[in-house]
Design a protein around this motif. Structure first.
Motif, PDB file in Angstrom:
ATOM      1  N   SER A  99       0.822  -1.199   0.000  1.00  0.00           N
ATOM      2  CA  SER A  99       0.000   0.000   0.000  1.00  0.00           C
ATOM      3  C   SER A  99       0.869   1.267   0.000  1.00  0.00           C
ATOM      4  O   SER A  99       0.610   2.219  -0.745  1.00  0.00           O
ATOM      5  N   ARG A 100       1.919   1.283   0.818  1.00  0.00           N
ATOM      6  CA  ARG A 100       2.787   2.463   0.886  1.00  0.00           C
ATOM      7  C   ARG A 100       3.608   2.625  -0.395  1.00  0.00           C
ATOM      8  O   ARG A 100       3.874   3.750  -0.825  1.00  0.00           O
ATOM      9  N   GLU A 102       2.572   1.729  -3.392  1.00  0.00           N
ATOM     10  CA  GLU A 102       1.610   2.265  -4.365  1.00  0.00           C
ATOM     11  C   GLU A 102       1.350   3.748  -4.127  1.00  0.00           C
ATOM     12  O   GLU A 102       1.225   4.522  -5.081  1.00  0.00           O
ATOM     13  N   LYS A 103       1.297   4.157  -2.874  1.00  0.00           N
ATOM     14  CA  LYS A 103       1.049   5.561  -2.547  1.00  0.00           C
ATOM     15  C   LYS A 103       2.273   6.422  -2.897  1.00  0.00           C
ATOM     16  O   LYS A 103       2.139   7.482  -3.509  1.00  0.00           O
ATOM     17  N   LEU A 104       3.473   5.929  -2.546  1.00  0.00           N
ATOM     18  CA  LEU A 104       4.694   6.707  -2.765  1.00  0.00           C
ATOM     19  C   LEU A 104       5.043   6.827  -4.245  1.00  0.00           C
ATOM     20  O   LEU A 104       5.558   7.847  -4.695  1.00  0.00           O
ATOM     21  N   TYR A 105       4.748   5.782  -5.036  1.00  0.00           N
ATOM     22  CA  TYR A 105       5.105   5.772  -6.460  1.00  0.00           C
ATOM     23  C   TYR A 105       3.864   5.690  -7.351  1.00  0.00           C
ATOM     24  O   TYR A 105       3.889   5.054  -8.405  1.00  0.00           O
ATOM     25  N   ALA A 106       2.803   6.392  -6.954  1.00  0.00           N
ATOM     26  CA  ALA A 106       1.509   6.312  -7.640  1.00  0.00           C
ATOM     27  C   ALA A 106       1.588   6.589  -9.140  1.00  0.00           C
ATOM     28  O   ALA A 106       0.998   5.873  -9.933  1.00  0.00           O
TER      29      ALA A 106
END
Length: 175
Positions: A99-100, A102-106
């Protein structure tokens, strides 16, 4: 050819299979008897070897000054001393790391492909290229890769054999 001839062939096959089954059963019974005979002493020997290994590791750890040059020695077939650790990356919450990431490298699909496996599992090979601060943001722990004590028998085949024997014995006990 008649049905009687086929019946004879079936009887012959049945008899030969019966012989095969008897031999296999005898083999299994003999194997079980041998395992019962040697398993307890092997378990005791494994415990004693682990205790001796632990005492040796503590002695090496407490006396690092003896292993400056050379950093390792082979004594009585046992390699002792210090070696560079391989290190690694660990995480407890796989879904959280995904999840992190995906959020950091959206917006960066190439980076997502490098860091995630299609089934959305963190990809160690990709994560190893990140700095420690970023890894911490993602919920990963960096395992030390500094010097580590090494105590390893040079005849590792015995260890593999013992591990396989104990694994088979444990599986048989569960069956």
């Amino acid at each position: 050819m008649s049905i009687e001839h086929i019946e004879q062939l079936a009887r012959d096959y049945s008899v030969r299979r019966g012989t095969l089954i008897e031999l296999v059963n005898e083999l299994e019974n003999e194997k079980a008897r041998i395992m019962r005979k040697y398993l307890a002493p092997i378990r005791k020997a494994v415990a004693a070897a682990r205790d001796a290994e632990s005492r040796l590791m503590m002695a090496v750890e407490r006396n690092a000054h003896l292993f400056v040059r050379p950093r390792t020695l082979v004594l009585h077939g046992i390699k002792v001393g210090w070696q560079k650790g391989k290190g690694g990356i660990q995480w407890d919450d796989e879904e959280g790391v995904v999840s992190r990431i995906e959020k950091l490298y959206a917006g960066d699909q190439a980076m997502l492909d490098q860091l995630l496996i299609v089934r959305k599992k963190p990809r160690k090979e990709g994560l190893e290229s990140l700095d420690v601060a970023t890894l911490k943001k993602l919920g990963c722990t960096v395992v030390e890769s500094g010097d580590q004590v090494v105590v390893r028998a040079t005849d590792g085949e015995v260890d593999k054999l013992v591990a396989a024997l104990l694994k088979d014995a444990d599986e048989d006990a569960l069956a």
